[in-house]
Design a protein around this motif. Structure first.
Motif, mmCIF file in Angstrom:
data_model
loop_
_atom_site.group_PDB
_atom_site.id
_atom_site.type_symbol
_atom_site.label_atom_id
_atom_site.label_comp_id
_atom_site.label_asym_id
_atom_site.label_seq_id
_atom_site.Cartn_x
_atom_site.Cartn_y
_atom_site.Cartn_z
ATOM 1 N N ARG A 161 -83.465 -29.804 -105.434
ATOM 2 C CA ARG A 161 -82.091 -29.330 -105.630
ATOM 3 C C ARG A 161 -81.859 -28.865 -107.072
ATOM 4 N NH1 ARG A 161 -78.805 -30.684 -101.226
ATOM 5 N NH2 ARG A 161 -76.884 -30.709 -102.448
ATOM 6 N N GLY A 162 -82.923 -28.822 -107.852
ATOM 7 C CA GLY A 162 -82.832 -28.217 -109.182
ATOM 8 C C GLY A 162 -82.389 -29.159 -110.284
ATOM 9 N N ALA A 163 -82.409 -30.467 -110.011
ATOM 10 C CA ALA A 163 -81.958 -31.417 -111.025
ATOM 11 C C ALA A 163 -83.124 -31.889 -111.889
ATOM 12 C CB ALA A 163 -81.299 -32.612 -110.348
ATOM 13 N N ARG A 164 -82.757 -32.610 -112.950
ATOM 14 C CA ARG A 164 -83.766 -33.261 -113.788
ATOM 15 C C ARG A 164 -83.747 -34.748 -113.437
ATOM 16 N NH1 ARG A 164 -82.482 -34.746 -119.967
ATOM 17 N NH2 ARG A 164 -84.510 -35.520 -120.614
ATOM 18 N N VAL A 165 -84.925 -35.307 -113.191
ATOM 19 C CA VAL A 165 -85.012 -36.718 -112.791
ATOM 20 C C VAL A 165 -85.536 -37.576 -113.935
ATOM 21 C CG1 VAL A 165 -86.191 -38.373 -111.279
ATOM 22 C CG2 VAL A 165 -85.304 -36.232 -110.334
ATOM 23 N N ILE A 166 -84.754 -38.611 -114.259
ATOM 24 C CA ILE A 166 -85.219 -39.670 -115.155
ATOM 25 C C ILE A 166 -85.499 -40.868 -114.247
ATOM 26 C CG2 ILE A 166 -84.655 -41.148 -117.110
ATOM 27 C CD1 ILE A 166 -82.641 -38.961 -117.988
ATOM 28 N N ALA A 167 -86.729 -41.347 -114.267
ATOM 29 C CA ALA A 167 -87.153 -42.362 -113.294
ATOM 30 C C ALA A 167 -87.524 -43.660 -113.999
ATOM 31 C CB ALA A 167 -88.366 -41.847 -112.521
ATOM 32 N N THR A 168 -87.127 -44.793 -113.407
ATOM 33 C CA THR A 168 -87.630 -46.076 -113.909
ATOM 34 C C THR A 168 -88.721 -46.596 -112.975
ATOM 35 O OG1 THR A 168 -85.978 -47.357 -112.704
ATOM 36 C CG2 THR A 168 -85.459 -46.802 -114.995
ATOM 37 N N THR A 169 -89.720 -47.231 -113.608
ATOM 38 C CA THR A 169 -90.776 -47.930 -112.863
ATOM 39 C C THR A 169 -91.228 -49.100 -113.734
ATOM 40 O OG1 THR A 169 -92.543 -46.614 -113.872
ATOM 41 C CG2 THR A 169 -91.674 -45.806 -111.770
ATOM 42 N N SER A 170 -91.909 -50.067 -113.114
ATOM 43 C CA SER A 170 -92.307 -51.257 -113.876
ATOM 44 C C SER A 170 -93.703 -51.147 -114.470
ATOM 45 C CB SER A 170 -92.229 -52.492 -112.980
ATOM 46 O OG SER A 170 -93.149 -52.383 -111.920
ATOM 47 N N THR A 171 -94.509 -50.186 -114.039
ATOM 48 C CA THR A 171 -95.878 -50.068 -114.576
ATOM 49 C C THR A 171 -96.220 -48.602 -114.836
ATOM 50 O OG1 THR A 171 -96.979 -49.738 -112.440
ATOM 51 C CG2 THR A 171 -96.642 -52.033 -113.138
ATOM 52 N N GLU A 172 -97.234 -48.384 -115.629
ATOM 53 C CA GLU A 172 -97.665 -47.018 -115.932
ATOM 54 C C GLU A 172 -98.254 -46.344 -114.687
ATOM 55 O OE1 GLU A 172 -98.257 -43.475 -117.147
ATOM 56 O OE2 GLU A 172 -96.965 -44.868 -118.212
ATOM 57 N N GLU A 173 -98.950 -47.135 -113.848
ATOM 58 C CA GLU A 173 -99.502 -46.562 -112.607
ATOM 59 C C GLU A 173 -98.365 -46.017 -111.735
ATOM 60 O OE1 GLU A 173 -100.803 -49.405 -109.781
ATOM 61 O OE2 GLU A 173 -101.266 -47.816 -108.340
ATOM 62 N N LYS A 174 -97.285 -46.786 -111.641
ATOM 63 C CA LYS A 174 -96.134 -46.333 -110.846
ATOM 64 C C LYS A 174 -95.462 -45.126 -111.512
ATOM 65 C CE LYS A 174 -94.995 -50.705 -108.552
ATOM 66 N NZ LYS A 174 -93.905 -51.612 -108.150
ATOM 67 N N ALA A 175 -95.417 -45.129 -112.846
ATOM 68 C CA ALA A 175 -94.812 -43.994 -113.553
ATOM 69 C C ALA A 175 -95.583 -42.707 -113.241
ATOM 70 C CB ALA A 175 -94.806 -44.259 -115.053
ATOM 71 N N ALA A 176 -96.908 -42.809 -113.187
ATOM 72 C CA ALA A 176 -97.724 -41.619 -112.897
ATOM 73 C C ALA A 176 -97.412 -41.086 -111.494
ATOM 74 C CB ALA A 176 -99.211 -41.964 -113.026
ATOM 75 N N LEU A 177 -97.185 -41.990 -110.543
ATOM 76 C CA LEU A 177 -96.838 -41.546 -109.181
ATOM 77 C C LEU A 177 -95.472 -40.861 -109.173
ATOM 78 C CD1 LEU A 177 -97.971 -44.595 -107.013
ATOM 79 C CD2 LEU A 177 -98.937 -42.275 -106.983
ATOM 80 N N ALA A 178 -94.524 -41.419 -109.933
ATOM 81 C CA ALA A 178 -93.185 -40.818 -109.997
ATOM 82 C C ALA A 178 -93.269 -39.417 -110.605
ATOM 83 C CB ALA A 178 -92.248 -41.709 -110.800
ATOM 84 N N ARG A 179 -94.080 -39.272 -111.635
ATOM 85 C CA ARG A 179 -94.226 -37.940 -112.248
ATOM 86 C C ARG A 179 -94.878 -36.970 -111.265
ATOM 87 N NH1 ARG A 179 -95.288 -41.029 -116.908
ATOM 88 N NH2 ARG A 179 -97.546 -40.941 -116.561
ATOM 89 N N ALA A 180 -95.872 -37.454 -110.516
ATOM 90 C CA ALA A 180 -96.525 -36.580 -109.529
ATOM 91 C C ALA A 180 -95.528 -36.127 -108.457
ATOM 92 C CB ALA A 180 -97.713 -37.295 -108.898
#
Ligand code: NDP
Length: 319
Positions: A161-180
Motif C-alpha cells: 500500500r506504499g507505506a514505510r514499515v518500522i518493525a520490532t523483533t526480538s532477535t537479529e534473525e527475526k529482523a532479517a526475516l522482517a526486512r525480507a
C-alpha cells in the motif's frame, strides 16, 4: 480418530493426543478430512481459558483453523472439494466438523498447507490494514512482532500500500526475516518509542499495529503522530493494564481493539477477504512462511515453541 484434547485449562502439558469418536455433522455442516491445522495464539488463550472470550469447559478438542477435503457436504460444498476455515472448534483432529458458512473454497494454485497456514492470519493482516486503519501511500507504520505469523503477512500487505514499515523483533534473525518481507527499518523493543520518533524526524507513526499488548501498549501510544491510530489486536505478552481514555487527549489519538469475527461477520465479507488473501497467495504476491511443521501428536511442542518466542512465520500441524 486422533485428536488433541485440552484435558484442563493450563500450560502446554494439558494438550493430550487421544483417540476420539469421529464428530458428526449437523444440518448445514461439513465433515472434513484434515490435511493441516493452523496453530494460532488464540489456541494458547483457548488452552488457558484466558479471559471472558476464551472461557471454556474441558475436555474439548483444541484449535480453530485448518484445511482439508470434504467427506460429507452441505451448502455449496460436495464431497471431494478442497476447503479451508478459520473458525471451526476442534480443528486439531483428523476429522473436523465445519459450518458450511465458515468454509472457504481453496483455489487452484494454493496447497492445503498454505491454506491452513494463511487463512486466519492473512485475513487478519488484510482487515487491519484495509479496514481498521486503511494504510495510505507514504504513511509511517509501526508493526510489532513483525517476524511472526501475522507480522510477516501484515508487513507485506502494508508495503504493497506504499507505506514505510518500522518493525520490532526480538532477535537479529527475526529482523532479517522482517526486512525480507519488506520492512524498511527493524528495531528491538528497548526504547522503541524513542527510536520510532528518531526514525520519523520526531513526528511519530500514523498507526501502530500492536499484537504484543501488555509490554508494548503504552509505549506504542507514545510512538504515534498527532491523531494517530493505535490498533491493539493481540496480547502475546498478556493484556494491557486498564487504560484511562482521558490520556488519548494528548495528540487526539484513536484507540481500537479489533477482532477477526467482527470483520468476517457476514458470509459475503468472509468470502471477499478470503478470496483477496488466497488470490494473492496463488498469484505469488503474498509469501506464506511456514516456520514449523509438527505432527498432530506434537501439538504440545508447537505451543511451547510459540509461547517461548522461538518461532517465525506460521506453525502447522499435520495428521
Ligand atoms: P506470532 O507468530 O506473532 O507469535 C507471537 C510473537 O509475539 C512472538 O514470536 C514474539 O515475537 C512476540 N512476543 C512479544 N512478547 C511476547 C511474549 N511475552 N510471549 C510470546 N510472544 C511474544 O503469533 P500469531 O501471529 O499467531 O499472533 C500474533 C498476535 O496476533 C497474537 O497476540 C494474536 O492473539 C493476535 N491475533 C489477533 C487477531 C485479531 O483479529 N485480533 C487474529 C489473529 C491473531 P518477537 O520475539 O519478535 O517479539
Amino acid at each position: 480418530m486422533r485428536a488433541i484434547v485440552i484435558t484442563a485449562n493450563g500450560g502446554p502439558e494439558v494438550l493430550e493426543p487421544r483417540d476420539e469418536l469421529d464428530p458428526r455433522p449437523g444440518a448445514g455442516q461439513l465433515l472434513v478430512e484434515l490435511a493441516a491445522a493452523g496453530v494460532n495464539f488464540r489456541d494458547v488463550y483457548e488452552r488457558e481459558g484466558r479471559g471472558a472470550a476464551y472461557k471454556n469447559t474441558p475436555p474439548l478438542i483444541c484449535g480453530a483453523e485448518g484445511a482439508g477435503t470434504v467427506l460429507e457436504g452441505a451448502g455449496d460444498f460436495s464431497p471431494g472439494d478442497r476447503v479451508c476455515w478459520a473458525a471451526a472448534p476442534g480443528s486439531y483432529a483428523e476429522r473436523v466438523v465445519v459450518d458450511a458458512d465458515a468454509a472457504v473454497p481453496v483455489p487452484d494454485g494454493v496447497s492445503a498447507e498454505q491454506a491452513a497456514a494463511v487463512l486466519l492470519q492473512g485475513m487478519t493482516a488484510q482487515y487491519l490494514c484495509t479496514s481498521t486503519y486503511p494504510v495510505q501511500d507514504g504513511d509511517d507504520v509501526l508493526i510489532h512482532a513483525a517476524a511472526g505469523g501475522v507480522g510477516l503477512l501484515l508487513t507485506q500487505l502494508v508495503k504493497r500500500r506504499g507505506a514505510r514499515v518500522i518493525a520490532t523483533t526480538s532477535t537479529e534473525e527475526k529482523a532479517a526475516l522482517a526486512r525480507a518481507a519488506g520492512a524498511d527499518d527493524t528495531i528491538g523493543y528497548e526504547r522503541f518509542g524513542e527510536r520510532v520518533r528518531e526514525l520519523t524526524g520526531g513526528r511519530g507513526v500514523a498507526v501502530a499495529f500492536d499484537s504484543v499488548g501488555r509490554t508494548t501498549f503504552e509505549e506504542s501510544l507514545s510512538a504515534l503522530r498527532r491523531r494517530g491510530h493505535m490498533v491493539l489486536f493481540g496480547a502475546a505478552s498478556g493484556a494491557p493494564d486498564p487504560y484511562e481514555p482521558e490520556a488519548l487527549r494528548k495528540g487526539s489519538l484513536y484507540l481500537t481493539r479489533p477482532g477477526l469475527p467482527d470483520y468476517t461477520a457476514t458470509r459475503e465479507e468472509l468470502l471477499e477477504r478470503a478470496a483477496d488473501v488466497l488470490g494473492r497467495v496463488a498469484g505469488g504476491e503474498l509469501d506464506v512462511r511456514i516456520g514449523g511443521r509438527y505432527r498432530l501428536a506434537d501439538a504440545r511442542r508447537a505451543h511451547e515453541d510459540l509461547e517461548a518466542r522461538r518461532t517465525t512465520g506460521k506453525l502447522i500441524l499435520l495428521p
